[in-house]
Design an enzyme around this catalytic site. Structure first.
Site, PDB file in Angstrom:
ATOM      1  N   ILE A  14     -10.129  51.453  70.409  1.00  0.00           N
ATOM      2  CA  ILE A  14      -9.991  51.765  71.838  1.00  0.00           C
ATOM      3  C   ILE A  14      -9.297  50.611  72.560  1.00  0.00           C
ATOM      4  CG2 ILE A  14     -11.287  52.242  73.965  1.00  0.00           C
ATOM      5  CD1 ILE A  14     -13.440  53.561  72.056  1.00  0.00           C
TER       6      ILE A  14
ATOM      7  N   THR B  11     -16.306  46.279  72.617  1.00  0.00           N
ATOM      8  CA  THR B  11     -16.997  45.964  71.368  1.00  0.00           C
ATOM      9  C   THR B  11     -18.119  46.989  71.176  1.00  0.00           C
ATOM     10  OG1 THR B  11     -18.702  44.634  72.411  1.00  0.00           O
ATOM     11  CG2 THR B  11     -16.675  43.496  71.811  1.00  0.00           C
TER      12      THR B  11
ATOM     13  N   CYS C 235     -16.545  50.489  79.601  1.00  0.00           N
ATOM     14  CA  CYS C 235     -16.531  51.878  79.120  1.00  0.00           C
ATOM     15  C   CYS C 235     -16.937  51.864  77.656  1.00  0.00           C
ATOM     16  CB  CYS C 235     -15.156  52.500  79.297  1.00  0.00           C
ATOM     17  SG  CYS C 235     -14.726  52.726  81.027  1.00  0.00           S
TER      18      CYS C 235
ATOM     19  N   ARG D 208     -20.468  50.058  76.071  1.00  0.00           N
ATOM     20  CA  ARG D 208     -21.918  50.286  76.021  1.00  0.00           C
ATOM     21  C   ARG D 208     -22.623  49.498  77.103  1.00  0.00           C
ATOM     22  NH1 ARG D 208     -21.177  54.033  73.878  1.00  0.00           N
ATOM     23  NH2 ARG D 208     -22.080  54.966  72.000  1.00  0.00           N
TER      24      ARG D 208
ATOM     25  N   GLU E 116     -29.614  55.314  80.306  1.00  0.00           N
ATOM     26  CA  GLU E 116     -28.879  56.459  80.860  1.00  0.00           C
ATOM     27  C   GLU E 116     -29.783  57.679  80.940  1.00  0.00           C
ATOM     28  OE1 GLU E 116     -25.394  56.818  78.377  1.00  0.00           O
ATOM     29  OE2 GLU E 116     -24.557  54.937  79.105  1.00  0.00           O
TER      30      GLU E 116
ATOM     31  N   HIS F  63     -20.994  58.339  81.556  1.00  0.00           N
ATOM     32  CA  HIS F  63     -20.677  58.236  80.128  1.00  0.00           C
ATOM     33  C   HIS F  63     -19.705  59.346  79.703  1.00  0.00           C
ATOM     34  CE1 HIS F  63     -22.433  56.713  76.057  1.00  0.00           C
ATOM     35  NE2 HIS F  63     -21.161  57.057  75.916  1.00  0.00           N
ATOM     36  N   LEU F  64     -18.546  59.314  80.362  1.00  0.00           N
ATOM     37  CA  LEU F  64     -17.560  60.395  80.151  1.00  0.00           C
ATOM     38  C   LEU F  64     -16.409  60.013  79.234  1.00  0.00           C
ATOM     39  CD1 LEU F  64     -17.092  61.985  83.713  1.00  0.00           C
ATOM     40  CD2 LEU F  64     -18.463  62.809  81.793  1.00  0.00           C
TER      41      LEU F  64
ATOM     42  N   ALA G  90     -15.738  59.868  76.166  1.00  0.00           N
ATOM     43  CA  ALA G  90     -15.348  60.761  75.067  1.00  0.00           C
ATOM     44  C   ALA G  90     -15.392  62.227  75.478  1.00  0.00           C
ATOM     45  CB  ALA G  90     -16.282  60.535  73.888  1.00  0.00           C
TER      46      ALA G  90
HETATM   47  N1  LIG Z   1     -17.793  55.473  76.797  1.00  0.00           N
HETATM   48  C1  LIG Z   1     -17.687  56.243  75.753  1.00  0.00           C
HETATM   49  O1  LIG Z   1     -17.843  57.456  75.852  1.00  0.00           O
HETATM   50  C2  LIG Z   1     -17.345  55.657  74.436  1.00  0.00           C
HETATM   51  C3  LIG Z   1     -17.734  54.388  74.114  1.00  0.00           C
HETATM   52  N2  LIG Z   1     -17.442  53.866  72.890  1.00  0.00           N
HETATM   53  C4  LIG Z   1     -17.887  52.508  72.596  1.00  0.00           C
HETATM   54  O2  LIG Z   1     -16.750  51.705  72.359  1.00  0.00           O
HETATM   55  C5  LIG Z   1     -17.006  50.857  71.265  1.00  0.00           C
HETATM   56  C6  LIG Z   1     -15.713  50.461  70.596  1.00  0.00           C
HETATM   57  O3  LIG Z   1     -15.147  51.582  69.953  1.00  0.00           O
HETATM   58  P1  LIG Z   1     -13.911  51.431  68.939  1.00  0.00           P
HETATM   59  O4  LIG Z   1     -12.805  50.731  69.587  1.00  0.00           O
HETATM   60  O5  LIG Z   1     -13.662  52.772  68.387  1.00  0.00           O
HETATM   61  O6  LIG Z   1     -14.584  50.505  67.834  1.00  0.00           O
HETATM   62  P2  LIG Z   1     -13.866  49.515  66.818  1.00  0.00           P
HETATM   63  O7  LIG Z   1     -14.861  49.217  65.797  1.00  0.00           O
HETATM   64  O8  LIG Z   1     -12.543  50.045  66.437  1.00  0.00           O
HETATM   65  O9  LIG Z   1     -13.624  48.205  67.704  1.00  0.00           O
HETATM   66  C7  LIG Z   1     -14.603  47.288  68.038  1.00  0.00           C
HETATM   67  C8  LIG Z   1     -13.934  45.930  68.071  1.00  0.00           C
HETATM   68  O10 LIG Z   1     -14.872  44.985  68.572  1.00  0.00           O
HETATM   69  C9  LIG Z   1     -14.675  43.782  67.879  1.00  0.00           C
HETATM   70  N3  LIG Z   1     -15.861  42.951  68.001  1.00  0.00           N
HETATM   71  C10 LIG Z   1     -17.032  43.070  67.342  1.00  0.00           C
HETATM   72  N4  LIG Z   1     -17.871  42.101  67.730  1.00  0.00           N
HETATM   73  C11 LIG Z   1     -17.215  41.368  68.661  1.00  0.00           C
HETATM   74  C12 LIG Z   1     -17.567  40.233  69.442  1.00  0.00           C
HETATM   75  N5  LIG Z   1     -18.753  39.652  69.330  1.00  0.00           N
HETATM   76  N6  LIG Z   1     -16.654  39.748  70.316  1.00  0.00           N
HETATM   77  C13 LIG Z   1     -15.443  40.325  70.436  1.00  0.00           C
HETATM   78  N7  LIG Z   1     -15.050  41.397  69.704  1.00  0.00           N
HETATM   79  C14 LIG Z   1     -15.927  41.912  68.836  1.00  0.00           C
HETATM   80  C15 LIG Z   1     -14.381  44.232  66.457  1.00  0.00           C
HETATM   81  O11 LIG Z   1     -13.719  43.234  65.739  1.00  0.00           O
HETATM   82  C16 LIG Z   1     -13.523  45.441  66.683  1.00  0.00           C
HETATM   83  O12 LIG Z   1     -12.152  45.094  66.675  1.00  0.00           O
HETATM   84  C17 LIG Z   1     -17.962  51.666  70.387  1.00  0.00           C
HETATM   85  O13 LIG Z   1     -18.766  50.838  69.591  1.00  0.00           O
HETATM   86  C18 LIG Z   1     -18.781  52.445  71.366  1.00  0.00           C
HETATM   87  O14 LIG Z   1     -19.967  51.757  71.668  1.00  0.00           O
HETATM   88  C19 LIG Z   1     -16.727  54.569  71.971  1.00  0.00           C
HETATM   89  C20 LIG Z   1     -16.299  55.835  72.239  1.00  0.00           C
HETATM   90  C21 LIG Z   1     -16.611  56.495  73.474  1.00  0.00           C
HETATM   91  O1  LIG Z   2     -18.550  57.731  70.691  1.00  0.00           O
HETATM   92  C1  LIG Z   2     -19.208  56.958  71.403  1.00  0.00           C
HETATM   93  O2  LIG Z   2     -19.565  55.832  71.082  1.00  0.00           O
HETATM   94  C2  LIG Z   2     -19.599  57.403  72.747  1.00  0.00           C
HETATM   95  O3  LIG Z   2     -20.135  56.605  73.482  1.00  0.00           O
HETATM   96  C3  LIG Z   2     -19.445  58.795  73.117  1.00  0.00           C
HETATM   97  O4  LIG Z   2     -20.729  59.231  73.443  1.00  0.00           O
HETATM   98  P1  LIG Z   2     -21.054  60.779  73.586  1.00  0.00           P
HETATM   99  O5  LIG Z   2     -20.828  61.388  72.262  1.00  0.00           O
HETATM  100  O6  LIG Z   2     -20.105  61.298  74.622  1.00  0.00           O
HETATM  101  O7  LIG Z   2     -22.473  60.845  74.028  1.00  0.00           O
END
Ligand SMILES: NC(=O)C1=CN([C@@H]2O[C@H](COP(=O)(O)OP(=O)(O)OC[C@H]3O[C@@H](n4cnc5c(N)ncnc54)[C@H](O)[C@@H]3O)[C@@H](O)[C@H]2O)C=CC1
Ligand SMILES: O=C(O)C(=O)COP(=O)(O)O
Length: 524
Positions: free
Chosen positions: A149, A200, A227, A229, A258, A276-277, A279
């Site tokens: 992301i 992260t 956006c 956690r 939440e 929490h939108l 995704a």
């Molecule tokens: N708001 C929402 O609906 C959504 C939220 N998320 C959240 O976004 C997060 C990230 O998603 P992706 O990018 O797909 O994951 P990803 O695993 O591709 O990226 C996470 C990055 O964080 C880095 N990282 C880990 N620990 C770290 C630290 N201490 N300091 C700095 N960087 C660090 C990792 O090296 C990695 O590059 C997910 O874990 C999830 O919690 C994901 C999808 C939807």
């Molecule tokens: O994929 C994630 O980490 C998200 O935060 C998305 O959450 P959700 O499936 O929309 O409840």
């Protein structure tokens, strides 16, 4: 029947791979909906709302796999699932674009006061001077966590004329250069950027990453985005820095709890929020539901899952390569356990030749799973094998050797404890199959399958004949027989295989024969 419970409003259209699978029944409803007896569930699909805790797992004794239709798995007790041998899979890239776009939208909205201005217009007001915003162009965006992301956000920010500084301890300079971002230290991102967005996962290390201390290192007038956690930015510290005017505004899609109730941050005009939108788009929901449903189906079909949190990732090709050795390792674990049915404190697996080129930790876990199968009253698999060994005080070692004993490969397992040890060596021969080639120092050659008897005896004339006679007298047919000895007249072994398992009475009769030392039955 394999029962799947799809909780948390997972997009039904995406469940197609499971709905069309014979032998699988999909139930749609929350875990407390009563739609199915939780005891029967084999697979559970969730998004972020269902908290998969130890207590919930206690209610699901048949659960084998949890599918997270999304990325973050912080709502799942991974350690507890792992202990119980439950595989956890997620859908890592199905919602990347949606979440990056949402973050970008939040950033634009924050900088141009769109939500605040929108509500005044809806209320019949027209306050153009109140909502003077800031351009994104020329600003420095700080991204903490440049994964999927974060990277997509960086691309979009650059397209808008922003420069991007990134802190991610696991990012290489090469990757940063490809993305055209400046790899920086955490302190540099804090001190030198106009907008900071966190991407992260929520872990022990990232919880409260932005707190009283680190927020005080940011530029006065900084904007913050979360956006990812709730909890990565300490909410109380953020409220404090917004209150004192150091932080100019924040955009939040996620909260520690939440939905947030009477949350202090929501009282500030300069804080904008969405429920929490990130995704929540049609595309992302279809993607993640399809990805995770396909994973469950793959698991149901006994194939390797691709995105497991608690198993090594393996392509179908690699799995096909490792599969015969995996089967051999599992059988060898059972053989050691049955032939040496004593307490052990150490188990060492040694790999050579083509076996050593494979994912040997996976093979060692399979070996342990086989070893524990008839020893403990719980499901042991590659997910929890190491944990169970540790819990039982068994040290697990893994070695690689250049000595293949003349074979193309060998797997050797030694179990030891209380001053005694037992070693089994096996090999896998292409187009021929798995063979056990050494049992406790005796060279032998048998196929590890079916109903076997491992007989230790003295190497004297007539022993083999007596065994054959007793079995023949009781109408028991010997399917195969292998013998091995170290020296004439010393100890020797026989491995017999049968079409059916032998009765305890039959084994006792054989045990009472002269020159028989011990007999162990092995069912593979
Ligand atoms: N708001 C929402 O609906 C959504 C939220 N998320 C959240 O976004 C997060 C990230 O998603 P992706 O990018 O797909 O994951 P990803 O695993 O591709 O990226 C996470 C990055 O964080 C880095 N990282 C880990 N620990 C770290 C630290 N201490 N300091 C700095 N960087 C660090 C990792 O090296 C990695 O590059 C997910 O874990 C999830 O919690 C994901 C999808 C939807
Ligand atoms: O994929 C994630 O980490 C998200 O935060 C998305 O959450 P959700 O499936 O929309 O409840």
């Amino acid at each position: 029947m394999f029962h799947v419970l799809a909780a948390d409003s997972i997009k039904e259209e995406g469940l197609q791979p499971l709905l069309e699978q014979n032998g699988v029944q999909v139930h749609i409803g929350s875990v407390d909906s009563g739609i199915i007896d939780l005891q029967k569930i084999d697979a559970l699909l969730v998004r972020s709302a269902t908290k998969v805790t130890q207590e919930l797992l206690d209610l699901m004794p048949s659960l084998k796999i949890i599918g997270r239709a999304g990325v973050g798995v912080d709502n799942i007790d991974i350690a507890e699932a792992t202990k119980r041998g439950i595989i956890v899979v997620n859908a890592p890239d199905g919602n990347t674009i949606s979440t990056a776009e949402h973050t970008f939208a939040m950033m634009s909205a924050l900088m141009r006061n769109i939500p605040q201005a929108h509500s005044t217009v809806k209320n019949g007001e027209w306050k153009r001077n109140k909502f003077i915003g800031n351009e994104l162009y020329g600003k420095i965006l700080g991204i903490i966590g440049l994964g999927r992301i974060g990277s997509e956000l960086a691309k979009r920010a650059k397209a808008f004329g922003m420069s991007v500084k990134v802190y991610d301890p696991f990012l290489t300079k090469e990757r940063a250069a490809v993305l055209g971002v400046q790899l920086s230290s955490f302190d540099e991102v804090l001190a030198e950027t106009d907008i900071i967005s966190v991407h992260t996962p929520l872990t022990k290390e990232t919880k409260g990453l932005l707190n009283e201390k680190t927020l005080s290192q940011t530029k006065k007038g900084v904007y913050l985005l979360n956006c990812a956690r709730g909890g990565i930015i300490d909410e109380m510290a953020l409220a404090h820095f917004i209150e004192n005017g150091h932080v100019a505004g924040a955009a939040l899609d996620v909260f520690e709890v939440e939905p947030p109730e009477n949350h202090p941050l929501l009282k500030f005009d300069s804080v904008i929020a969405t429920p929490h939108l990130g995704a929540s788009t049609k595309e992302a929901q279809l993607n993640v539901a399809t990805q995770v449903a396909s994973e469950i189906r793959t698991f149901f079909e006994n194939n390797p899952v691709a995105n497991s949190i608690n198993l090594p990732a393996m392509s179908k090709e690699i799995y096909e390569k490792i599969q015969p050795y995996h089967q051999l390792a599992k059988e060898m674990g059972k053989i050691v356990s049955e032939c040496h049915n004593k307490g052990i404190s150490e188990l060492t697996a040694t790999y050579s030749g083509t076996a050593a080129e494979l994912e040997t930790t996976f093979l060692t876990k399979a070996l342990l799973a086989g070893f524990f199968e008839n020893r403990i009253d719980m499901k042991v698999n590659e997910v929890n094998a190491i944990h169970i060994a540790k819990e039982r005080g068994i040290m697990v070692g893994e070695k690689v050797t250049g000595n293949s004993y003349g074979y193309a490969n060998t797997i050797t397992v030694t179990a030891s404890g209380d001053g005694e040890s037992f070693t089994v060596r096996g090999t896998y021969i292409d187009h021929y199959g798995p063979r056990i080639v050494n049992l406790d120092g005796f060279n032998i050659d048998f196929h590890p399958s079916g109903n076997l008897l491992y007989i230790q005896h003295m190497d004297r004339p007539g022993v083999i004949g007596h065994v054959g006679k007793v079995l023949g007298d009781h109408d028991v047919n010997i399917a195969t027989m292998q013998v091995g000895r170290k020296e004439a007249g010393g100890e020797a072994i026989m491995v017999l295989s049968f079409d059916k398992p032998l009765s305890i009475e039959m084994i006792s009769k054989l045990e009472s024969l002269q020159d028989i030392v011990t007999i162990n039955s092995i069912v593979l």
